[in-house]
Design an enzyme around this catalytic site. Sequence first.
Site, PDB file in Angstrom:
ATOM      1  N   ARG A 212     -19.625  19.185  -6.201  1.00 23.62           N
ATOM      2  CA  ARG A 212     -19.863  19.167  -4.756  1.00 23.62           C
ATOM      3  C   ARG A 212     -21.074  20.037  -4.453  1.00 23.62           C
ATOM      4  NH1 ARG A 212     -17.526  15.024  -4.173  1.00 23.62           N
ATOM      5  NH2 ARG A 212     -15.681  14.641  -2.909  1.00 23.62           N
ATOM      6  N   HIS A 259     -25.579  10.997  -4.114  1.00 20.56           N
ATOM      7  CA  HIS A 259     -24.112  10.995  -4.166  1.00 20.56           C
ATOM      8  C   HIS A 259     -23.565   9.589  -4.414  1.00 20.56           C
ATOM      9  CE1 HIS A 259     -20.412  13.491  -2.727  1.00 20.56           C
ATOM     10  NE2 HIS A 259     -20.047  12.560  -3.587  1.00 20.56           N
TER      11      HIS A 259
HETATM   12  C1  GLV Z   1     -16.950  11.221  -4.218  1.00 20.85           C
HETATM   13  O1  GLV Z   1     -17.605  12.204  -4.343  1.00 20.85           O
HETATM   14  C2  GLV Z   1     -15.508  11.200  -4.198  1.00 20.85           C
HETATM   15  O2  GLV Z   1     -14.905  12.258  -3.975  1.00 20.85           O
HETATM   16  O3  GLV Z   1     -14.933  10.131  -4.416  1.00 20.85           O
END
Ligand code: GLV
Length: 296
Positions: A212, A259
Site C-alpha cells: 500500500r 495500482h
Molecule cells: C488491490 O490493491 C486490492 O486490495 O485488491
Amino acid sequence: MTLLLISLPERAAVWSRVFAEAGEPILLDDSDPEAVTEIACWTPPDLARFPNLRAVICVGAGTDHMPPMPDRVVLSRTLAPGIEAMVRDWTVMAVLAMHRDLPLYLERASRGEWAGHGAALARTRRVGIMGMGRIGRLVAQGLSSLGFPVAGWSRSGDPVDGVEVFTDLGAFLARTDIVVCLLPLTDQTRGMMDDAFFAALPKGARLVHAGRGAQLDMDALRRALGVTLDFAMLDVTNPEPLPPGHWAWADPRVIVTPHIAAVTDAVEGAEHALAVLRALRNGAPVPGAVDRARGY
Ligand code: GLV
C-alpha cells in the site's frame, strides 16, 4: 437475506448471472436498505442506513480503506486465486525488471542508445519478501523456481516451506538485494519504508512495492536512490494516484504502474461472496474474515 452489490454495470451483470445460477437473490440498488443483509463493494456506502446488515465483503484483497465496522458486522476481504496469481505475475515481472536493470535500459532506449553491460545470475540476487500470507508465499514459489534465493519477513514469523522467514527487520534487510513489499496497511506498516529502512539495505538494492502506498515515504525513497537503492518499481504510491509532475514519474530509476497488479475477476468475486453467504447461513467461519485486532 439479500446481498447488495455496489459495482459497475458490466461487473454487476456477471454477478447477477453467477447469483442466478446459484439460486441466490442479489440487489443492485440500495432503494430498500432494510432488505440488505450483506454489501459487496470497494467503496462502502453509509453503513448506518442498513439496519439488518451483517457482513461487508470487500471486492479486493486489501480493506484498509474501509470504515470501522459496527460490532455485529463481519468484514471479509475477497480470497480469489486470480488476485493471488495476478499479484504473483506482476511481482515476478517487477523483480525480473529490477534484476535485469530494466530502468537503465529503458532510459538508454529512450535515447536510441544500444549499450549493454554485464548481467548477474538470479542465484546471486537475494530477494526478500515482506508479507508471507497467501500472496507472499505464491510469489516466493514463483521466484524460487526462477533460481532467486528467497527469504521472507513477517510479523508472525510463521514458517514457510523452503523460505527462511525473519521477524528481525534489520537482519532481513541486510541480506536483501531486492526487497518486495506485499504487506497489508496497518498501524505497524504505515510509513515503515523510511530513511532508516533504506539505509539498512545493502548498496545497489532495489525495491518492488505492491503493498500500500502509505507504507512508503516517497521522500525517503528519493533520498535513497543512488545511495543504497539503484531502482524501484511501484504499483502503489504515496499519494495515490500519483499526480502528474511528481518526481517519481520523471526519475528514470523508478518505474510506476497505476495500482493494476491485481484486478478482481468478477466471477471469482461473486463466487467468494457466495461462499461468505453459505458460511453465514451455516454458522461456519467466514472466508476472508478480517481480524479486527490485526487489521487484515
Ligand atoms: C488491490 O490493491 C486490492 O486490495 O485488491
